[in-house]
Every structure is written in structure tokens, then in C-alpha cells.
Design a protein around this motif. Structure first.
Motif, PDB file in Angstrom:
ATOM      1  N   SER A  45       0.828  -1.208   0.000  1.00 29.31           N
ATOM      2  CA  SER A  45       0.000   0.000   0.000  1.00 29.31           C
ATOM      3  C   SER A  45       0.862   1.258   0.000  1.00 29.31           C
ATOM      4  O   SER A  45       2.002   1.265   0.477  1.00 29.31           O
ATOM      5  CB  SER A  45      -0.922   0.013   1.222  1.00 29.31           C
ATOM      6  N   PHE A  86       0.278   3.674   1.870  1.00 24.04           N
ATOM      7  CA  PHE A  86       0.390   4.016   3.288  1.00 24.04           C
ATOM      8  C   PHE A  86       1.628   3.364   3.905  1.00 24.04           C
ATOM      9  O   PHE A  86       2.389   4.009   4.641  1.00 24.04           O
ATOM     10  CB  PHE A  86      -0.875   3.564   4.017  1.00 24.04           C
ATOM     11  N   LEU A  87       1.850   2.094   3.599  1.00 25.76           N
ATOM     12  CA  LEU A  87       3.048   1.412   4.100  1.00 25.76           C
ATOM     13  C   LEU A  87       4.304   2.039   3.508  1.00 25.76           C
ATOM     14  O   LEU A  87       5.279   2.303   4.231  1.00 25.76           O
ATOM     15  CB  LEU A  87       2.988  -0.079   3.766  1.00 25.76           C
ATOM     16  N   THR A  94       5.104   5.306   5.145  1.00 21.74           N
ATOM     17  CA  THR A  94       5.611   5.094   6.502  1.00 21.74           C
ATOM     18  C   THR A  94       7.077   4.678   6.471  1.00 21.74           C
ATOM     19  O   THR A  94       7.896   5.166   7.261  1.00 21.74           O
ATOM     20  CB  THR A  94       4.779   4.017   7.228  1.00 21.74           C
ATOM     21  N   ASN A 152       5.520  -7.342   4.420  1.00 19.53           N
ATOM     22  CA  ASN A 152       4.105  -7.175   4.092  1.00 19.53           C
ATOM     23  C   ASN A 152       3.486  -8.448   3.548  1.00 19.53           C
ATOM     24  O   ASN A 152       2.261  -8.567   3.475  1.00 19.53           O
ATOM     25  CB  ASN A 152       3.936  -6.075   3.038  1.00 19.53           C
ATOM     26  N   CYS A 169      -1.986  -5.649   3.084  1.00 23.04           N
ATOM     27  CA  CYS A 169      -1.957  -4.331   3.744  1.00 23.04           C
ATOM     28  C   CYS A 169      -3.338  -3.869   4.208  1.00 23.04           C
ATOM     29  O   CYS A 169      -3.550  -2.675   4.447  1.00 23.04           O
ATOM     30  CB  CYS A 169      -1.325  -3.271   2.842  1.00 23.04           C
ATOM     31  N   THR A 218      -4.353  -4.329   7.000  1.00 19.38           N
ATOM     32  CA  THR A 218      -4.110  -3.883   8.374  1.00 19.38           C
ATOM     33  C   THR A 218      -4.172  -2.367   8.497  1.00 19.38           C
ATOM     34  O   THR A 218      -4.400  -1.829   9.584  1.00 19.38           O
ATOM     35  CB  THR A 218      -2.743  -4.398   8.865  1.00 19.38           C
ATOM     36  N   ASP A 219      -4.011  -1.662   7.367  1.00 20.26           N
ATOM     37  CA  ASP A 219      -4.018  -0.195   7.370  1.00 20.26           C
ATOM     38  C   ASP A 219      -5.326   0.384   7.889  1.00 20.26           C
ATOM     39  O   ASP A 219      -5.381   1.565   8.255  1.00 20.26           O
ATOM     40  CB  ASP A 219      -3.767   0.345   5.953  1.00 20.26           C
ATOM     41  N   ALA A 253      -5.556   2.649  10.974  1.00 20.91           N
ATOM     42  CA  ALA A 253      -5.302   4.092  10.913  1.00 20.91           C
ATOM     43  C   ALA A 253      -6.595   4.852  10.659  1.00 20.91           C
ATOM     44  O   ALA A 253      -6.844   5.906  11.262  1.00 20.91           O
ATOM     45  CB  ALA A 253      -4.276   4.404   9.824  1.00 20.91           C
ATOM     46  N   ASP A 254      -7.437   4.329   9.761  1.00 15.58           N
ATOM     47  CA  ASP A 254      -8.720   4.978   9.482  1.00 15.58           C
ATOM     48  C   ASP A 254      -9.657   4.894  10.675  1.00 15.58           C
ATOM     49  O   ASP A 254     -10.394   5.844  10.963  1.00 15.58           O
ATOM     50  CB  ASP A 254      -9.381   4.319   8.266  1.00 15.58           C
ATOM     51  N   ASN A 285      -1.173   3.767  13.319  1.00 17.74           N
ATOM     52  CA  ASN A 285      -0.308   3.294  12.241  1.00 17.74           C
ATOM     53  C   ASN A 285       0.413   2.063  12.784  1.00 17.74           C
ATOM     54  O   ASN A 285       1.367   2.180  13.557  1.00 17.74           O
ATOM     55  CB  ASN A 285       0.690   4.384  11.839  1.00 17.74           C
ATOM     56  N   TYR A 292       2.425  -0.059  11.629  1.00 22.95           N
ATOM     57  CA  TYR A 292       3.848  -0.211  11.316  1.00 22.95           C
ATOM     58  C   TYR A 292       4.689   0.640  12.266  1.00 22.95           C
ATOM     59  O   TYR A 292       5.703   0.176  12.800  1.00 22.95           O
ATOM     60  CB  TYR A 292       4.118   0.190   9.865  1.00 22.95           C
TER      61      TYR A 292
END
Length: 393
Positions: A10, A12-13, A16, A61, A276, A278-279, A282-283, A288, A290
Motif C-alpha cells: 500500500s 500508506f506502508l 511510513t 508485508n 496491507c 491492516t491499514d 489508521a482509518d 499506524n 507499522y
């Protein structure tokens, strides 16, 4: 440290990793994704950094990285730890002190067709000893379901060999185990440098029926976290007493019976929720996962859950109907798919031709909006496929 691999990384990952300056193994996936050269370490340097120990424990990941770990980090305890969790038979052996009466058996693929299931206690679960997603997983309640499962396994063999390394999925051996009635949950957690488990998210895995084994819908909420955090923490404490687990991220699946007993289904090492997804933490909660793992942090749940009353955060998996996976789909109606939900937080489009999945959607709904989630369980997604079987596929 991180090893990036297919099938999905992602943004997002990636962001990060860039923000924290995490060292990345220099491989084809990392270069394709444009990881800054200053963060890339060749194999020799990466291995040396792992030996020394860095401020960033190792994460990946994707379980596609497991073959590399076996090939290059054999001097450490890590490959052995991975084997215990990836091999579901070894995992059941590990858990025997906690679950001495839990029934399971291992059989080879060649033995399956001749197995007399009338001699077994129904229902039971059939699944590969080494697996991923719900590939090759079946709930068996009758001889008819057994025959159907064997036929489907035969059709999956070539697909699995093409898509996944043998260390991630293979159909050489199968586990037959007791079916546990109850609610299913997925837990993203890690064991910190002191060996203490830290829970980063809890999702309920909802099924359409008792026979359903699909990975179609996961959701989290304030109520789910508050109802399960303490008992899952105690459960992981007990697991940590069985084997050393320092600095190990895990995606864990459990069943909780109506009487409150917790039965582990599987522990997936070196990662949190796959692809991913798992993100979504954050939402949902501003976590986060990670950062929390690499910085050895624990959520302040009272703060994370503030203002989350009445909200549900879901991972919706868009899977291509089975009868169309071998056909020629010309496209996906993503606009129509998104329009089914009142609030989409993220839409992640996937290569539906390669993996049989066309999207992951992160969706926010109110607790009084069950109709949207109920639709996810009922639909076959045909309406979003461009090109249908009755149109010449």
C-alpha cells in the motif's frame, strides 16, 4: 527493517517506510515501487544489519518473503519460529499443553480420496497444512461436501503453484481438525522486545452462513475492541509462555465459543492483516500499526476509541465470482461497487485476472446501517463484472 514483496504494497506502508527511514532489502519489488536508494540494502548488508540488530525489527508485508528468510537468515531462530506457525500441524503440536483434548490429524494429499470420513467426528475443517487466505479450506458436514471439497482441491492445485511459493501455500499435506462453533476474530498484534504481546487491532470476521469460509467481510468497532481486548491479551500471554516470540508481528485468527473459550485457528508470522488491509487501523483509530511495531509502542485505547461510538469500520473484499475466474472479464464497474456504500474511506483496486480479487474497500457505516454489510454477504458481485457467462464468456 522490511522485506517488500508481492502481491500488494500500500501507499500508506510505503510512505511510513520513507518517513521513518526504515532499511529495505534491495529486491525487484522494492525497486519497482521506487524506494529511495539511500534506504535500500543489498543482501549482504541487510543480513549484517539483521545480525547486529537495528532500531527497526524485521517486518514483511507478504509471506512471499518467507523463502528468502529461510535461505539467508538460517543462522537465527527466526526460520524455526516461522515454521512453527506456518505449518499448522506443528502449530497444533505447540498448543497441546493449552488444548490437550483438541482433535486434529494430518494426512497427505494422496490419502484424501480414500479417507473414510464416516469414521471421523462431523463437522470438521479441512485445510492445507501450509496455507494462505481461505485457499483449500472447507467445512465438512457430510460425505457430499467431502466429495465436492476433494474435486475443488484438484482444480486449485495448478493455480496455487503458479501464484504462491510452496512456503506460503502448498497442497502436499492437509490438516483435519475439530470445527469450533462461535464467533471468529482477527487480531493484529506483535510481541515486543520484552516478549510482551501488544494488540493493535481486533476485527470480527463475519460469515454469511455456518458453511461459509470466505474472507469477504471483516469489521472493527469500539464495542469489539472493548469486549475482547482484555481476554485476548490474556490469551496471547499464555501463547507467549510456550515459545520465545520477541519482536515478532503476527496476524492471528481465533474462534470464541458461546461459553467464552478462545480457540486459535492460525497465527500468521512476520506480518499483520494481509494485502496491507491492516491499514484500516489508521482509518478507524489513528493507529499506524507499522509505526507502533517499529517504535515498540502500545495504543492508548481510551484515547483511540474516543468519539467512535456507533461506528463500524469494515474491510470489504471484492472477489471475482468463481465461474468467471477462467473467463475473459473485460473490466470492473468500480463506480457501481463504491456506490453501494454510504462512506468509502479507501478503494484499493487489484489485478483481478491474477488473483481473483478486484478490490479491497475500507468502509465506515453506522451500527444502524447493517443493510450495507448484509448486502456484502449476499451478493455474488456479478453486477460489477464487464462480460458475463451468458454474454459469451
Amino acid at each position: 527493517m522490511i522485506i517488500l514483496e508481492k502481491p500488494y504494497v500500500s501507499d500508506f506502508l510505503l510512505q511510513t517506510v520513507r518517513n521513518l527511514g526504515v532499511p529495505v532489502l534491495d529486491n525487484g519489488t522494492a525497486r519497482m515501487l521506487g524506494v529511495p536508494s539511500r534506504q535500500l540494502l543489498d543482501e549482504k548488508t541487510f543480513i549484517q544489519a539483521f545480525k547486529r540488530g537495528t532500531e527497526f525489527p524485521l517486518y514483511t508485508n507478504s509471506e512471499d518473503a518467507i523463502p528468502w528468510i529461510h535461505a539467508h537468515l538460517g543462522f537465527s531462530p527466526l526460520p524455526g519460529r516461522l515454521d512453527v506457525f506456518k505449518d499448522k500441524a506443528k502449530f497444533r503440536d505447540l498448543l497441546k499443553p493449552l488444548y490437550p483434548d483438541f482433535w486434529y490429524n494430518v494426512v497427505s494429499a494422496e490419502e484424501l480420496p480414500g479417507l473414510d470420513i464416516n469414521a471421523l467426528s462431523l463437522p470438521f475443517v479441512l485445510k492445507p497444512v501450509t496455507g494462505f487466505l481461505s485457499l483449500g479450506v472447507f467445512k465438512i458436514s457430510s460425505s457430499g461436501e467431502w466429495v465436492e471439497a476433494i474435486d475443488e482441491i484438484d482444480s486449485l492445485v495448478k493455480k496455487v503453484r503458479r501464484q504462491y511459493p510452496a512456503e506460503v501455500v502448498n497442497f502436499r499435506e492437509f490438516l483435519l481438525e475439530r470445527y469450533v462453533e462461535g464467533e471468529e476474530y482477527a487480531i493484529d498484534a506483535y510481541f515486543n522486545a520484552s516478549g510482551r504481546p501488544v494488540i493493535l487491532n481486533i476485527l470480527q470476521h463475519e460469515f454469511a452462513s455456518a458453511a461459509d469460509v470466505r474472507d469477504r467481510l471483516y469489521y472493527t468497532s469500539k464495542g469489539i475492541i472493548e469486549s475482547n481486548l482484555t481476554r485476548f491479551q490474556h490469551f496471547l500471554d499464555r501463547i507467549g509462555e510456550l515459545t520465545p516470540l520477541e519482536n515478532l508481528p503476527l496476524h492471528i485468527e481465533v474462534r470464541v465459543t458461546p461459553t467464552g473459550e478462545i480457540y486459535p485457528i492460525e497465527f500468521n508470522p512476520m506480518r499483520f492483516a494481509g494485502w496491507c488491509t491492516t491499514d484500516i487501523a489508521a482509518d478507524a483509530y489513528g493507529i499506524n500499526v507499522y509505526e507502533y511495531f517499529w517504535q515498540n509502542r502500545e495504543p492508548n485505547w481510551s484515547e483511540c476509541l474516543g468519539g467512535k461510538e456507533g461506528k463500524i469500520y469494515s474491510i470489504v473484499v471484492g472477489d471475482v465470482p468463481k465461474e468467471q475466474r477462467q473467463g475473459k472479464i473485460t473490466g470492473i464497474d468500480y463506480e457501481g461497487f463504491v456506490a453501494r456504500f454510504s462512506k468509502v474511506l479507501a478503494l484499493r483496486k487489484l489485478d483481478y485476472r491474477e488473483y481473483g480479487l478486484f478490490a479491497f474497500a475500507f468502509v465506515e457505516t453506522g451500527e444502524n446501517q447493517r443493510d450495507e454489510l448484509d448486502w456484502v454477504q449476499r451478493t455474488d458481485y456479478h453486477e460489477f463484472m464487464a462480460g458475463r457467462p451468458n454474454q459469451g464468456l
